[in-house]
Write an enzyme that holds these catalytic residues in place. Structure first.
Site, PDB file in Angstrom:
ATOM      1  N   GLU A 102      60.410  55.442  14.905  1.00 30.47           N
ATOM      2  CA  GLU A 102      61.253  55.300  16.092  1.00 30.47           C
ATOM      3  C   GLU A 102      62.683  54.849  15.799  1.00 30.47           C
ATOM      4  OE1 GLU A 102      60.339  56.120  19.186  1.00 30.47           O
ATOM      5  OE2 GLU A 102      58.391  56.785  18.423  1.00 30.47           O
ATOM      6  N   SER A 128       8.663  29.514  55.270  1.00 30.82           N
ATOM      7  CA  SER A 128       8.297  28.113  55.067  1.00 30.82           C
ATOM      8  C   SER A 128       9.319  27.330  54.253  1.00 30.82           C
ATOM      9  CB  SER A 128       6.931  28.030  54.383  1.00 30.82           C
ATOM     10  OG  SER A 128       5.921  28.497  55.252  1.00 30.82           O
TER      11      SER A 128
END
Length: 831
Positions: free
Chosen positions: A86, A468
């Site tokens: 680059e 219950s």
């Protein structure tokens, strides 16, 4: 001489005109040039990460995958690859590269086309942060000026680090740290030179050069990068030759999840979006540390999944998922054809898709979706008797052809030994919640069998009848209103005419066993329905409902009818676990929480939970050192960090102790007066610090088990998502081991096994933590038949706890054997 003078004048004029042009351009574009000062405090968009309490990654949320790295964490060969490709003069220029610009200009003049760019890394950084990719001269001018600003503001290493963390590299990976993870599932320092070169080649065209989508073009680009590294002297000829011949190894890797816990991560995601908004929550790099412990959470998920499969297996095999080919009329497909048919099938963990290739007498050969061919043994097939209804199963199979045929697509699960078990997707659903009752910390939470199958979180969203499991709260109200654990009530059928309905209401025990006069302790332990109704009548419906609301339940969920005593209220598992925690922590209403801490991307703590503790403000106050040693808070925080007291510590202990009897029972088995509570199966854990309660609604539509010691409170629910569907019953399967469950489904049979498996793991290596009796209680010996004081020291009596001032004052006059005999365990299993 004159020529030299004129030439010098020409260059001076050109330089002057160039300077004027440059200054003019600067002032022309200056209003559009953004301030680059923001780069000093740049906030890269990074995903939100969700962790367990002990730091394992659970999930991450974000539009972009980014793993920020410092310049010191980047391997030098990767830096060399980027620079060679680059901007090889990066460390020498001032942000723009005159040589590169001249080269680009010559190409433009000679061809008339902008074929070659002259952008330095600094210029690319300027474009990535502040500009677009539009190929326009004015954009290039702006890019140059911004690059010059950046070079004045930041060091070269800072610029390079920003660039390498910002660039787009395909597959939603931004920055080289994310690229290493996405393409190779590695950290940067684990990459090979060929893999580094591959990543370095991506900035030019992340999509076109993507090694997953375009491996041929990606390889060619990688080798260009390697050639540039060779030309610049970064690698040797041997390195180039070896790495340029390496195959493409990239494939997509998701986030490195350490702990798969999708329900808790979704709870965190929703909470973070509510707090910060979508954009900030997803892209600000938050680190959220949850309250769940990784090993405990994993145990919860395993227990829930295994329990649903166990329920599913005892109710029978529903047959193959689909028929891939008809083995009677069609020739068998080739392996490639079968794999092509299996490929689109979405697998739901832990289930694996497979096709049946061949069936022997007691074996079957299958081909899995991943291409593996395996043999199923008879031990992994023989459970699969035919499913008829939820109440009926077929005969146990004798040969494999009773179960499978070639051409069928089936589901498998992998056993611990690596073999495969015939399986199927469970139809029933489940949820599990485990809390620390002392501060409300959610230790584990599972909202269903599979988040992929259903994102509905039953642990926090499903309000189901609790059966219950409501009784401890009913009995707590009774103890608040003059009853004791030794109070005697008549365990006998109830027949009450209901004028509004024109029918008689006949609540029944389940099983329908009645013992006549019975103590409240035993009635709760054996979940006697008629006693619960009698207690509600004795206390009063409204007073009982008001008492239940103290435990954090919603007013609309507590129906005002006598069916409340049998559990007709609808409550989520989390709400139930929260309410039940009061019996474990001494009577306080804790507030459940699932986020411990929120950090920003730099690790700064933005939020830290300060939970309300199960404590009472100390009077006189302790010293700061004393208080911090017991609660972690200082004295000024004490009053504001104690959870509200909703019942007395004596009431909480008495209910917890009666629930302890639900597991360990009572009486004397040696004298044939022993009895079991409904939660007796938990005795397998061999811990005397546990209390629990089963819960089963009419027709076994909803089943529950909730239980705890001083430090862990866990509730499990099992049922169908469609309310009203019964869980049914199963018959004994002669092909299976004697440990199998059969008969009607219930809290003890359907939900409790998951609770037991989970608690076995959650409490492993943990010392027993029994709930100690608080001050304000007395323990006296009572007669089991009458609840009165007893002078006998034998199986007809026991020590019982009472709040001071509530113990009996009279002694039993005499005791005749068998007037009230604690009956033995009935053949009908207790629910």
């Amino acid at each position: 001489m004159i020529l030299l003078k004129r030439t010098l004048q020409f260059f001076i004029i050109c330089a002057f005109l160039g300077l004027i042009t440059l200054v003019s351009l600067y002032y022309y574009v200056k209003p559009d040039i953004p301030s680059v000062q923001v780069l000093k405090d740049v906030q890269l968009q990074t995903p939100m990460q969700v962790f367990s309490k002990d730091g394992l990654l659970i999930n991450q949320f974000g539009e972009k995958r980014r793993i920020p790295v410092t310049i010191e964490e980047i391997p030098q060969p990767l830096i060399n690859a980027i620079l060679a490709t680059e901007d090889n003069r990066f460390y020498d220029h001032i942000g723009i590269d005159p040589i590169g610009i001249l080269r680009s200009a010559l190409v433009l003049i000679s061809t008339g086309e902008k074929k070659q760019g002259a952008s330095t890394i600094t210029m690319q950084l300027a474009r990535n942060f502040f500009l677009t990719r539009e190929k326009a001269y004015i954009r290039k001018v702006k890019e140059i000026f911004i690059a010059l600003h950046i070079e004045n503001l930041l060091t070269k290493n800072e610029i390079l680090a920003l660039y390498l963390n910002k660039i787009e590299l395909g597959n939603r990976a931004f920055g080289i740290g994310a690229a290493a993870q996405v393409y190779y599932g590695k950290q940067l320092n684990e990459l090979t030179l060929a893999q580094m070169a591959m990543i370095a080649g991506l900035p030019k065209a992340p999509s076109a050069l993507n090694p997953i989508r375009n491996p041929v073009r990606a390889k060619a680009r990688r080798n260009v990068v390697l050639r540039r590294m060779l030309d610049e002297g970064y690698i040797s000829q041997a390195d180039y030759k070896q790495n340029s011949q390496e195959p493409i190894t990239a494939k997509f890797h998701g986030a490195e999840i350490d702990l798969y816990a999708p329900y808790i991560s979704e709870m965190v995601r929703a909470e973070m979006v509510a707090r910060y908004g979508y954009e900030k929550a997803y892209n600000s790099g938050f680190k959220v540390y949850t309250s769940v412990e990784s090993n405990v959470q994993a145990a919860a998920q395993t227990a829930l999944v295994n329990n649903l499969h166990a329920y599913d297996m005892r109710h029978g095999y529903r047959g193959p998922e689909q028929q891939l080919w008809d083995f009677e009329t069609q020739p068998a497909l080739s392996s490639s054809e079968i794999l092509a048919k299996l490929k689109p099938i979405k697998e739901i963990a832990p289930l694996l898709a497979a096709a049946v290739l061949d069936v022997g007498e007691q074996t079957a050969t299958v081909l899995l979706k991943n291409g593996e061919q395996a043999s199923l043994s008879w031990d992994n097939l023989k459970w699969a008797r035919k499913y008829i209804t939820r109440y009926r199963q077929g005969f146990p199979p004798k040969v494999a052809t009773d179960i499978l045929n070639p051409g069928e697509q089936i589901w498998l699960r992998k056993n611990d030994d690596g073999s495969y078990l015939l399986s199927q997707l469970p139809e029933a659903s489940s949820a599990l919640v485990s809390l620390d009752p002392n501060d409300g910390r959610i230790k584990a939470i599972v909202g269903g069998y599979s988040f992929e199958q259903s994102q509905y979180n039953r642990a926090v969203q499903a309000k189901r009848q609790v059966g219950s499991n409501i009784k401890p709260f009913i009995y707590s109200a009774a103890l608040n209103n003059g009853y004791t654990l030794a109070s005697i009530l008549n365990d006998a059928p109830i027949n009450q005419w209901d004028k509004s309905l024109g029918v008689a209401w006949r609540p029944k025990n389940s099983p329908a066993v009645y013992n006549g006069p019975i103590r409240i302790r035993r009635a709760l332990a054996q979940s006697k329905n008629v006693i619960s109704v009698r207690l509600l009548r004795g206390v009063g419906l409204q007073r009982t409902a008001d008492h239940l609301l103290k435990f954090g339940f919603q007013n609309n969920d507590i129906n005002r009818s006598e069916s409340l005593a049998l559990g007709s209220a609808s409550i989520t598992p989390l709400e139930l676990a929260r309410g039940m925690s009061a019996f474990a922590n001494g009577g306080h209403l804790i507030t459940p929480y699932f986020i411990n801490e929120i950090q920003d991307s730099a690790g700064n703590v933005l939020f830290k939970t300060e939970p309300l503790l199960a404590c009472d403000p100390v009077t006189p106050p302790l010293t700061t050192t004393q208080f911090e040693s017991t609660s972690g808070l200082n004295t000024s925080q004490a009053a504001n960090h104690c959870a509200p007291r909703i019942i007395s510590k004596q009431n909480a202990f008495l209910i917890a102790d009666a629930m302890h009897s639900a597991i360990w029972g009572g009486g004397s088995w040696a004298h044939k007066t022993g009895w079991s509570g409904t939660g007796w199966r938990a005795q397998v854990l061999k811990r005397r610090d546990l209390s629990g309660k089963t819960g089963t609604t009419n027709d076994s539509v909803d089943t529950w088990f909730s239980g705890f010691n001083r430090n862990v409170m866990t509730s499990v629910w099992v049922g169908f998502d469609n309310p009203g569907n019964p869980l049914g019953r199963s018959t004994y399967n002669n092909n299976m081991a004697n440990t199998q469950i059969s008969g009607a489904e219930s809290g003890a049979k359907t939900a409790q096994p998951a609770w037991i498996d989970f608690m076995r793991a959650a409490l492993k290596d943990k010392p027993e933590a029994p709930i100690e009796p608080p001050e304000g209680l007395v323990s006296v010996r009572i007669d089991l038949a009458t609840g009165l004081l007893s002078q006998k020291n034998d199986y007809t009596s026991r020590f019982e706890y009472f709040e001071k001032g509530t113990s009996p004052t009279k002694y039993v006059m005499q005791h005749v054997d068998n007037v009230f005999e604690e009956e033995t365990k009935t053949e009908e299993e207790l629910f």
